[in-house]
Design a protein around this motif. Structure first.
Motif, short mmCIF file in Angstrom:
data_model
loop_
_atom_site.label_atom_id
_atom_site.label_comp_id
_atom_site.label_asym_id
_atom_site.label_seq_id
_atom_site.Cartn_x
_atom_site.Cartn_y
_atom_site.Cartn_z
N LEU A 194 0.38 4.93 -2.73
CA LEU A 194 1.19 5.39 -1.61
C LEU A 194 0.76 4.76 -0.30
O LEU A 194 1.58 4.41 0.55
N ALA A 195 -0.54 4.61 -0.15
CA ALA A 195 -1.03 3.98 1.08
C ALA A 195 -0.56 2.54 1.17
O ALA A 195 -0.16 2.05 2.24
N GLU A 196 -0.61 1.85 0.01
CA GLU A 196 -0.18 0.46 0.03
C GLU A 196 1.31 0.35 0.30
O GLU A 196 1.76 -0.50 1.07
N GLN A 197 2.13 1.25 -0.36
CA GLN A 197 3.56 1.22 -0.12
C GLN A 197 3.87 1.52 1.35
O GLN A 197 4.73 0.88 1.95
N THR A 198 3.16 2.52 1.91
CA THR A 198 3.40 2.86 3.32
C THR A 198 3.06 1.69 4.23
O THR A 198 3.76 1.40 5.21
N ALA A 199 1.97 1.01 3.91
CA ALA A 199 1.59 -0.15 4.72
C ALA A 199 2.63 -1.25 4.63
O ALA A 199 2.97 -1.88 5.63
N ASN A 200 3.17 -1.47 3.39
CA ASN A 200 4.19 -2.49 3.24
C ASN A 200 5.46 -2.13 4.00
O ASN A 200 6.09 -2.98 4.63
N VAL A 201 5.84 -0.83 3.91
CA VAL A 201 7.04 -0.41 4.63
C VAL A 201 6.86 -0.55 6.13
O VAL A 201 7.73 -1.06 6.84
N ASN A 220 15.55 -0.86 -4.51
CA ASN A 220 16.44 0.18 -3.99
C ASN A 220 15.63 1.39 -3.54
O ASN A 220 15.92 2.02 -2.50
N LEU A 221 14.59 1.75 -4.31
CA LEU A 221 13.75 2.87 -3.93
C LEU A 221 13.02 2.58 -2.62
O LEU A 221 12.91 3.44 -1.74
N ALA A 222 12.51 1.36 -2.48
CA ALA A 222 11.83 0.99 -1.24
C ALA A 222 12.79 1.01 -0.05
O ALA A 222 12.42 1.40 1.06
N ASP A 223 14.05 0.60 -0.29
CA ASP A 223 15.04 0.64 0.79
C ASP A 223 15.29 2.06 1.27
O ASP A 223 15.38 2.33 2.47
N ARG A 224 15.40 2.99 0.32
CA ARG A 224 15.67 4.37 0.70
C ARG A 224 14.48 4.99 1.43
O ARG A 224 14.65 5.76 2.38
N VAL A 225 13.26 4.66 0.97
CA VAL A 225 12.08 5.17 1.67
C VAL A 225 12.02 4.62 3.08
O VAL A 225 11.74 5.34 4.06
#
Length: 403
Positions: A61-68, A18-23
């Motif tokens: 954060l870099a990894e999450q941004t890359a995944n998004v 859910n957090l990834a969806d909102r980001v």
């Protein structure tokens, strides 16, 4: 990112997905610019040990941004081989945005408040839109950890498809928009009876001397199509005849309701006799009576069953009980035990394939059409989506294994 959010906001319960969806939604909708995002990040990170925390959080954060970014930029191709007339101006970016909004909305909406999904025309254009949603489901379904979350993802995808093609959605929700159990023919007849009774009341009022303008207008409407005028000398006799005629119509309509009800009961009993005779005989012996009292609360229900199953009971057993046990063992010695029943993903897929398209076997209202349409939901994607507390009905296993 989820661990950092949990440390900053311990009172807010949110899942990783859910957090990834909102980001992803914030990044897609451009709600904040780069400067604003950087300012919010600096305000969110505590001042003490900020450098150390930044060093630890920066790779995450870099990894999450890359995944998004990878998820957002995943190419989605609409298959136009079956129908070359599909509108090519259908923007994939808009489809992704609609899909993400539907997923977030479904996860934050209670089950009973979800909109009712309509039936779609089985056209090539609609099938092309459904196929375009499949690659968008991959990231969500692989991250799904339980069956309820898988169900919300599939419902959100179906909701997005309905919005993209412009289908009409019910905004009242299934709790308030449930169809009435009274058939349409009975409603129409009862409305005619109600109108006739109102008209009889107006005629009686006019015959008693009430000459108000509204009463006179209704009486004139009662004699529309006839040569009867209110100024005739025998108007009282005409009013009596008209009242008797309406009463006879009401009696005929009442007999029609009873005749139609008996016919419908016979039809349902004959159909139930063909499918489930045991259920038919039980309904004949003990008619179903709807409960009129208040429903028991959860605490009383738990206390009742706990007193039966959780508390040990000491029974007074005599010598006859041992004799009975030995006799039962001797009788059951030659019986071959039944093989264990194992429901495989292929069995569930076959059950979904045979199910009717616009029927839903669960309370979520997700039709079998969507389980068949999202064929990308392969069994290998959801072998880890097991129930956490208790086994769910077969409908939820349909969602976990897909078709």
């Amino acid at each position: 990112m989820h661990r950092l959010f949990a440390e900053l906001e311990p009172s807010v319960t949110v899942t990783e997905q859910n957090l990834a969806d909102r980001v992803r939604y914030i990044l897609r909708s451009n709600t904040f610019d780069v400067t604003e995002l950087e300012r919010l990040r600096r305000e969110a990170v505590p001042s003490s040990g900020e450098n150390a925390a930044a060093e630890d959080v920066a790779p995450q954060l870099a990894e999450q941004t890359a995944n998004v970014d990878a998820t957002v930029n995943t190419p989605v191709v609409v298959d136009l081989n079956d129908d070359g007339t599909v509108a090519q101006e259908l923007e994939l970016e808009q489809m992704r945005s609609t899909f993400e909004e539907a997923i977030v909305e479904t996860r934050t909406t209670p089950l009973e408040n979800r909109p009712r999904l309509p039936r779609l025309a089985l056209s090539k254009q609609n099938r092309a839109v459904v196929r375009a949603q499949k690659p968008m489901l991959v990231t969500y379904l692989e991250a799904s950890r339980d069956i309820c979350e898988t169900d919300s993802i599939l419902f959100g995808a179906a909701l997005a498809v309905c919005r993209i093609i412009g289908a009409r959605l019910s905004t009242a929700g299934r709790a308030n928009g449930q169809s009435s159990a009274i058939p349409g023919w009975r409603i129409r007849i009862e409305e005619s009876i109600a109108k006739a009774r109102v008209l009889i009341g107006r005629l009686i009022c006019f015959r008693s001397g009430n000459t108000r303008r509204r009463i006179v207008r209704i009486v004139r409407m009662a004699f529309v199509g006839t040569n009867v005028s209110l100024s005739q000398p025998d108007i009282m006799q005409k009013l009596t005849e008209r009242t008797d005629d309406l009463k006879q119509r009401i009696a005929a309509w009442g007999k029609r309701i009873r005749r139609y009800t008996e016919r419908s009961t016979r039809f349902n009993q004959n159909r139930l006799f063909q499918s489930d005779q045991r259920r038919l005989y039980k309904s004949l012996e003990r008619p179903i009576v709807g409960g009129t009292g208040p429903a028991p609360n959860q605490a009383d229900t738990v206390a009742f069953w706990r007193s039966l199953w959780s508390e040990p009971v000491n029974h007074n057993e005599g010598s006859w009980t041992e004799v009975k046990r030995k006799k039962k063992r001797s009788q059951c010695a030659g019986i071959t035990p039944m093989d264990p029943v194992i429901i495989t993903p292929d069995d569930v897929a076959e059950a979904v394939r045979r199910a009717l398209n616009w029927k839903s076997s669960g309370l979520d209202g997700l039709h079998h059409y969507w389980l068949k349409g999202f064929t990308l939901c392969s069994p290998d994607s959801f072998r880890g989506a097991q129930p956490e507390v208790a086994p769910k009905p077969l409908h939820y296993w349909d969602h976990s294994f897909g078709s």
